[in-house]
Design an enzyme around this catalytic site. Structure first.
Site, PDB file in Angstrom:
ATOM      1  N   ASP A 218       8.173  10.211 -36.874  1.00  0.00           N
ATOM      2  CA  ASP A 218       8.322   9.469 -35.607  1.00  0.00           C
ATOM      3  C   ASP A 218       9.270  10.134 -34.618  1.00  0.00           C
ATOM      4  OD1 ASP A 218       6.608   7.728 -36.774  1.00  0.00           O
ATOM      5  OD2 ASP A 218       8.001   6.044 -36.914  1.00  0.00           O
TER       6      ASP A 218
ATOM      7  N   ARG B 272      -7.666   3.372 -36.463  1.00  0.00           N
ATOM      8  CA  ARG B 272      -6.676   3.884 -37.429  1.00  0.00           C
ATOM      9  C   ARG B 272      -7.146   3.525 -38.840  1.00  0.00           C
ATOM     10  NH1 ARG B 272      -0.609   2.640 -35.447  1.00  0.00           N
ATOM     11  NH2 ARG B 272      -0.204   4.198 -37.053  1.00  0.00           N
TER      12      ARG B 272
ATOM     13  N   LYS C  64       6.797  -1.812 -27.767  1.00  0.00           N
ATOM     14  CA  LYS C  64       6.303  -1.765 -29.165  1.00  0.00           C
ATOM     15  C   LYS C  64       7.464  -1.607 -30.140  1.00  0.00           C
ATOM     16  CE  LYS C  64       2.861   0.343 -32.175  1.00  0.00           C
ATOM     17  NZ  LYS C  64       3.535   0.751 -33.400  1.00  0.00           N
TER      18      LYS C  64
ATOM     19  N   SER D 283       2.030   6.710 -45.706  1.00  0.00           N
ATOM     20  CA  SER D 283       2.870   6.056 -46.726  1.00  0.00           C
ATOM     21  C   SER D 283       2.802   4.540 -46.589  1.00  0.00           C
ATOM     22  CB  SER D 283       4.317   6.516 -46.579  1.00  0.00           C
ATOM     23  OG  SER D 283       4.868   5.987 -45.385  1.00  0.00           O
ATOM     24  N   GLN D 284       2.312   4.065 -45.439  1.00  0.00           N
ATOM     25  CA  GLN D 284       2.265   2.612 -45.221  1.00  0.00           C
ATOM     26  C   GLN D 284       1.341   1.919 -46.220  1.00  0.00           C
ATOM     27  OE1 GLN D 284       1.424   1.694 -41.107  1.00  0.00           O
ATOM     28  NE2 GLN D 284       3.096   2.971 -40.360  1.00  0.00           N
TER      29      GLN D 284
HETATM   30  O1  LIG Z   1       6.455   2.466 -43.322  1.00  0.00           O
HETATM   31  C1  LIG Z   1       6.856   2.511 -42.162  1.00  0.00           C
HETATM   32  O2  LIG Z   1       7.625   1.650 -41.687  1.00  0.00           O
HETATM   33  C2  LIG Z   1       6.415   3.630 -41.316  1.00  0.00           C
HETATM   34  C3  LIG Z   1       5.877   4.767 -41.891  1.00  0.00           C
HETATM   35  C4  LIG Z   1       5.460   5.958 -41.115  1.00  0.00           C
HETATM   36  O3  LIG Z   1       4.047   6.010 -41.110  1.00  0.00           O
HETATM   37  P1  LIG Z   1       3.166   7.024 -42.013  1.00  0.00           P
HETATM   38  O4  LIG Z   1       3.518   6.831 -43.430  1.00  0.00           O
HETATM   39  O5  LIG Z   1       1.774   6.589 -41.700  1.00  0.00           O
HETATM   40  O6  LIG Z   1       3.482   8.414 -41.556  1.00  0.00           O
HETATM   41  C5  LIG Z   1       5.988   5.887 -39.672  1.00  0.00           C
HETATM   42  O7  LIG Z   1       5.325   6.827 -38.872  1.00  0.00           O
HETATM   43  C6  LIG Z   1       5.827   4.515 -39.070  1.00  0.00           C
HETATM   44  O8  LIG Z   1       6.319   4.451 -37.760  1.00  0.00           O
HETATM   45  C7  LIG Z   1       6.598   3.493 -39.861  1.00  0.00           C
HETATM   46  C1  LIG Z   2       3.749   5.210 -35.915  1.00  0.00           C
HETATM   47  C2  LIG Z   2       4.465   4.169 -35.505  1.00  0.00           C
HETATM   48  O1  LIG Z   2       4.218   2.872 -35.826  1.00  0.00           O
HETATM   49  P1  LIG Z   2       3.003   2.199 -36.641  1.00  0.00           P
HETATM   50  O2  LIG Z   2       2.329   3.238 -37.486  1.00  0.00           O
HETATM   51  O3  LIG Z   2       3.666   1.150 -37.471  1.00  0.00           O
HETATM   52  O4  LIG Z   2       2.075   1.612 -35.619  1.00  0.00           O
HETATM   53  C3  LIG Z   2       5.670   4.376 -34.665  1.00  0.00           C
HETATM   54  O5  LIG Z   2       6.385   3.408 -34.405  1.00  0.00           O
HETATM   55  O6  LIG Z   2       5.922   5.518 -34.218  1.00  0.00           O
END
Ligand SMILES: O=C(O)C1=C[C@@H](OP(=O)(O)O)[C@@H](O)[C@H](O)C1
Ligand SMILES: C=C(OP(=O)(O)O)C(=O)O
Length: 416
Positions: A299, A106, A397, A153-154
């Site tokens: 999600d 990833r 998870k 966005s993470q």
């Molecule tokens: O910031 C977060 O808590 C999350 C952002 C999303 O990811 P992306 O920004 O990579 O889509 C989401 O899919 C993930 O489960 C949680």
């Molecule tokens: C994408 C997910 O989590 P993460 O990206 O935090 O592993 C999720 O919980 O669907």
């Protein structure tokens, strides 16, 4: 562990009610903020594996003489991204931050480069652009950086979470289309809650520095992504079926609360009462193609695709470009498993199209690809046909009690 799921309708003897634990997204942000501001206290934290690893990584801090410390976040994307930023500012501390085999696939380059531009010392231990990372914590002195915003966005949330601890705060310029926007707004809203000033105008986010906060207590709203599986169960149930989930509120910080509107089109009504939601199946949906843009709530894409299939409804889901880099390539996984059940599905790099179908093949064994959401999204189909969910333990998870909750709701869940 493979689980065979069947459903044997029983007359309802009591109102079904489940307490879902706190949002894992909110929990993982607040755990990091709590490590930065110890006088923050939290209630209704998530019981997910992802929050467990986050909490452990932040608590198990050893003195800097144990350098470098190995921190393994397994499958937790938020933990990987948020901790990269966190450890980058822990002066004098060295860590190797790693995860599962999938985590090593990833991408994290965008975040690493942004942190490096701010002055961080981070290098790749194996493949350039991917975990594991070697991080030498230091004081970051710069305060402006630009980064692509269309991949995850993470990366943005990770930078925002450490921003108030930087000498001059942070100004982020977001390049390109911004993906998963509600998650960025959630991060800013939580910073505001603890007293940090922020602004988000056009594509520029500013966060002021804030070295201490007043004692502050935060009760985390329950997880809307986990609620999605109950929405799907309601959509596939008889008219009149009801369930209550707690604790939820109408003005959520979680983008997945879009479920309320999305599932009203699938015949599920949501009533907010006493910190809970009452879900009720009110009618059978119209047979039309359901077009949904899910850029803001990636999600719940799997849940929605399977609901539509279970209802025999055609759908066209778009805004799914981030699904390819999650726990698995969710677009390919959905296509493979829905096809085994008899669906006609096509996918592109950012969309999924499902044709109308009349039958669901019974006794199909669903692969879950180490993805909790594959297991939970397909489980509701047991209301229609017996189904097997492979490696069912993956649910921990995000929702460790999923199978016991399903049993309490009248599903027969047997190990195979
Ligand atoms: O910031 C977060 O808590 C999350 C952002 C999303 O990811 P992306 O920004 O990579 O889509 C989401 O899919 C993930 O489960 C949680
Ligand atoms: C994408 C997910 O989590 P993460 O990206 O935090 O592993 C999720 O919980 O669907």
């Amino acid at each position: 562990m493979n689980l065979k799921l069947t459903y044997n309708p029983q007359p309802a003897t009591r109102q079904l009610q489940f307490a879902i634990t706190g949002s894992k997204s909110e929990t993982n942000r607040l755990l990091l903020l709590q490590a930065l501001y110890p006088n923050l206290s939290l209630e209704n934290t998530s019981n997910s594996d992802d929050s467990e690893v986050m909490s452990k990584a932040l608590q198990n801090e050893q003195p800097s003489t144990h350098n470098p410390q190995l921190v393994d976040v397994h499958h937790a994307g938020t933990a990987m991204r948020f901790l990269t930023a966190f450890f980058a500012i822990q002066e004098g501390k060295e860590v190797i931050l790693t995860g599962s085999t999938r985590m090593k696939e990833r991408p994290i380059k965008i975040l690493v480069e942004a942190l490096q531009q701010l002055g961080a010392e981070i290098s790749y231990e194996e493949q350039a652009g991917f975990p594991p990372l070697s991080i030498k914590g230091k004081k970051l002195t710069r305060s402006k950086v630009s980064l692509p915003a269309n991949v995850s966005s993470q990366y943005i949330s990770a930078l925002l979470l450490i921003a108030p601890k930087l000498e001059n705060g942070l100004e982020l310029t977001l390049e390109g289309e911004i993906t998963s926007v509600p998650y960025i707004k959630m991060t800013l809203a939580l910073l505001n809650e603890i007293g940090v000033e922020t602004s988000f105008v056009d594509n520029i986010i500013s966060v002021h520095s804030q070295f201490t906060i007043h004692n502050s207590q935060f009760t985390i709203e329950s997880d809307w992504s986990s609620a999605s599986y109950w929405y799907s169960i309601m959509a596939l149930s008889e008219i009149g079926t009801e369930i209550t989930l707690s604790s939820y509120k109408p003005n959520s910080l979680q983008g997945d609360s879009a479920l309320v509107e999305i599932y009203s089109a699938f015949g599920v009504e949501t009533i907010f009462e006493n910190n809970s939601i009452l879900l009720r199946k009110t009618h059978n949906p119209k047979l039309t193609t359901h077009n949904l843009q899910l850029n803001n709530c990636p999600d719940i894409a799997q849940t929605i695709a399977v609901t539509c299939f279970g209802l025999g409804l055609p759908c066209h889901l778009t805004g799914l470009h981030t699904l390819k880099i999650k726990e698995t390539d969710r677009l390919e996984a959905l296509k493979a498993e829905l096809t085994k059940l008899g669906a006609h599905v096509t996918v592109t790099d950012e969309s999924l199209t499902l044709s109308q179908s009349e039958n669901i093949n019974p006794n199909i064994s669903i692969k879950t690809y180490q993805d909790h959401r594959m297991a939970m999204a397909f489980a509701p189909l047991a209301l229609k046909v017996p189904i097997v969910i492979e490696e069912a333990e993956v649910v921990s998870k995000s929702y460790p009690t999923f199978w016991t909750d399903l049993k309490s709701a009248g599903f027969l869940v047997a190990e195979q």
